[in-house]
Design a protein around this motif. Structure first.
Motif, PDB file in Angstrom:
ATOM      1  N   LYS A 134      -8.906  25.257  79.739  1.00  0.00           N
ATOM      2  CA  LYS A 134      -9.242  26.094  78.587  1.00  0.00           C
ATOM      3  C   LYS A 134     -10.283  27.143  78.970  1.00  0.00           C
ATOM      4  O   LYS A 134     -10.243  28.283  78.486  1.00  0.00           O
ATOM      5  CB  LYS A 134      -9.772  25.242  77.430  1.00  0.00           C
ATOM      6  N   ALA A 194       2.551  28.281  71.486  1.00  0.00           N
ATOM      7  CA  ALA A 194       1.572  28.140  72.562  1.00  0.00           C
ATOM      8  C   ALA A 194       0.178  28.551  72.097  1.00  0.00           C
ATOM      9  O   ALA A 194      -0.823  27.905  72.445  1.00  0.00           O
ATOM     10  CB  ALA A 194       1.994  28.978  73.763  1.00  0.00           C
ATOM     11  N   ARG A 226      -1.130  25.782  69.865  1.00  0.00           N
ATOM     12  CA  ARG A 226      -1.484  24.581  70.638  1.00  0.00           C
ATOM     13  C   ARG A 226      -2.743  24.781  71.460  1.00  0.00           C
ATOM     14  O   ARG A 226      -3.355  23.824  71.927  1.00  0.00           O
ATOM     15  CB  ARG A 226      -0.343  24.220  71.600  1.00  0.00           C
ATOM     16  N   ASP A 242      -2.500  26.466  74.287  1.00  0.00           N
ATOM     17  CA  ASP A 242      -2.013  26.685  75.650  1.00  0.00           C
ATOM     18  C   ASP A 242      -2.110  28.153  76.049  1.00  0.00           C
ATOM     19  O   ASP A 242      -2.067  28.475  77.244  1.00  0.00           O
ATOM     20  CB  ASP A 242      -0.555  26.222  75.788  1.00  0.00           C
ATOM     21  N   MET A 283      -2.818  32.682  79.668  1.00  0.00           N
ATOM     22  CA  MET A 283      -2.433  31.271  79.832  1.00  0.00           C
ATOM     23  C   MET A 283      -2.274  30.989  81.315  1.00  0.00           C
ATOM     24  O   MET A 283      -2.355  31.908  82.149  1.00  0.00           O
ATOM     25  CB  MET A 283      -1.145  30.976  79.064  1.00  0.00           C
ATOM     26  N   ASN A 339       2.190  27.286  82.263  1.00  0.00           N
ATOM     27  CA  ASN A 339       2.564  27.309  80.844  1.00  0.00           C
ATOM     28  C   ASN A 339       3.400  28.535  80.504  1.00  0.00           C
ATOM     29  O   ASN A 339       4.261  28.479  79.620  1.00  0.00           O
ATOM     30  CB  ASN A 339       1.317  27.262  79.962  1.00  0.00           C
TER      31      ASN A 339
END
Length: 507
Positions: free
Chosen positions: A109, A420, A423, A425, A473, A477
């Motif tokens: 992250k 995404a 989430r 991501d 990202m 991903n």
């Protein structure tokens, strides 16, 4: 308990609807109070026929002093706020303190928090089924990261503008205009500020759409814009600068509301006056009735104009007078002086919550307030309190919904980028600025324009705001969401183009 005068009760049900403790019910068209009553007197305030009044409080109740309502809580019952309960004569918190356990940030992250390149200057690749103009990769620690950028025309664009001022700029719901054209509305007030919402798709697609997108883009670029509010003020607004209201620069915002000022300055103010009315368009404070002031001095017998909210707090009408109220002359703030309580020679202070203006009155033998000079020690206090005020500023959040066909420039399966982002991501940024993603469907966000790269916005004749949108990202991903991996380029390759400038992102 609350007393019900049966002859006056019309069974309207307002008391039942507003009671926070489920303590009053309408039975056979008459109000009946039960043992849940904590004496918060909310029902009295909303009883238009005047059928409800305060009655003697049971000795078996416990006084809660944790806010200005001062509930009297019976054994085993909760206060109106549902935070405190009377257990065997002790006031206890209803819920255990909650301590988060998942506070460590995942390295992935952190790696995708900021974009590799921004979308400012990226242009677009139209029609949108083509890959976005820049899909750029970089190695960050142990992660291969990719950022997909485009400057997309966004018709679902709004600008939330915060204006720090105590001045009444216009009623909630009032239309906001530029050159006579409607570009937005006045919405709710916040703590010492007023909020405008400019734009929105219905105004963007309306007859004044070009005025709307131009206004949003210019404000987002920190340019000066002049707006008018129907039945309100003329505003000169520039993000990061003081607001100018009806031609006057408003350079300081209030310390707090009038009630807050009573609490903040209770110990400093008490030796200097016998009473203070601290004027504010939200809550005006009456010092000796406010819980903080009441601990310092006995009640003075003074009653201000306005509508009582809770002890020491009054609601005043909006206006262009002191503290954003309709009080033009400070003596008008004093409604009554009860000489059964008050004494001749008592000093009554009337002040604004910015502490720019104060007035002092002495109670005459006839019970009238007489203006007197401000003594040096009170002037010194005024300067100290005024020094606690923050600078007034104009700020703005870009508030929009992105998605639409521009998602096709990110992935061949558009729903995947939406999922995404939700989430976590993929990180959405706007001109490098972090966004707050609103829950629910779609990609709706808020972003602080002052954290964006300089001059982030343009607008187009569609009409729409051209917004710089970035999705960052891991490459892993990006492959999972069926991104245009064949169009990925390294950051070094982009730099070789020679068409770039290095810039710093704001934290």
């Amino acid at each position: 308990m609350i007393k019900v005068e049966i002859g006056k009760c019309v069974g309207c049900g307002a008391c039942e609807q507003v009671c926070p403790s489920d303590a009053i019910k309408v039975v056979d068209k008459k109000a009946v109070v039960n043992d849940n009553c904590v004496h918060c007197v909310t029902c009295i305030k909303y009883c238009k026929p005047g059928a409800l009044s305060e009655d003697a409080v049971s000795e078996n109740t416990l006084l809660c002093r944790n806010c200005g309502v001062k509930c009297r809580i019976p054994e085993g019952k909760q206060g109106a706020c549902k935070r405190f309960r009377n257990e065997n004569g002790e006031l206890v918190l209803v819920r255990p303190l909650q301590i988060p356990i998942n506070t460590a940030a995942a390295p992935e992250k952190i790696a995708i928090m900021k974009p590799i390149v921004s979308a400012v200057g990226a242009g677009a690749a139209y029609p949108d089924y083509k890959p976005a103009p820049y899909i750029v990769t970089e190695k960050r620690d142990d992660f291969d990261v990719v950022t997909v950028v485009t400057e997309a025309p966004v018709s679902y664009s709004s600008m939330m503008v915060k204006i720090d001022t105590n001045a009444h700029i216009g009623d909630e719901g009032a239309l906001v205009r530029r050159n006579g054209r409607v570009v937005g509305i006045v919405t709710t007030e916040q703590y010492g500020s007023h909020i405008l919402i400019l734009g929105g798709v219905n105004k963007v697609k309306g007859p004044d759409g070009m005025y709307v997108v131009k206004t949003m883009a210019e404000l987002g670029n920190k340019e000066k814009v002049t707006l008018t509010v129907d039945k309100g003020c003329t505003l000169e607004l520039q993000v990061g600068e003081h607001p100018v209201i009806n031609g006057v620069v408003d350079d300081k915002m209030r310390v707090g509301c009038g009630g807050a000022c009573c609490g903040l300055f209770a110990r400093s103010l008490a030796p200097l006056i016998d009473e203070a009315i601290i004027l504010d368009h939200h809550i005006t404070g009456l010092f000796t009735k406010h819980p903080a002031g009441a601990e310092q001095k006995p009640y003075s017998g003074v009653t201000p104009v306005g509508r009582l909210a809770t002890n020491g707090r009054y609601f005043f009408e909006h206006g262009d007078g002191w503290g954003g109220t309709n009080i033009k002359d400070p003596i008008e703030a004093i409604k009554d002086i009860d000489m059964n309580i008050a004494k001749p020679g008592m000093k009554i202070l009337v002040a604004e919550t910015t502490w720019r203006k104060i007035a002092l009155f002495e109670v005459s033998a006839e019970g009238r307030p007489v203006p007197v000079e401000i003594p040096a020690e009170l002037e010194a206090f005024r300067k100290m309190a005024a020094g606690c005020c923050e600078d007034s500023r104009v700020s703005a959040m870009y508030y929009a919904g992105v998605g639409g066909s521009a998602r096709a420039g990110v992935t061949v399966d558009p729903i995947q980028i939406t999922k995404a982002v939700h989430r976590g991501d993929a990180t959405l940024t706007i001109a490098g600025a972090p966004t707050y993603l609103m829950p629910g469907g779609g990609i709706t966000f808020l972003a602080d324009v002052e954290k964006m790269i300089v001059h982030p916005f343009n607008y187009t004749a569609s009409p729409a705001v051209l917004a710089p949108i970035e999705y960052t990202m891991t490459v892993e991903n990006y492959k999972k969401i069926k991104g245009h991996v064949q169009a990925m380029r390294t950051k070094e390759d982009v730099i070789k183009e020679g068409r770039f400038e290095f810039t710093e992102l704001k934290d």
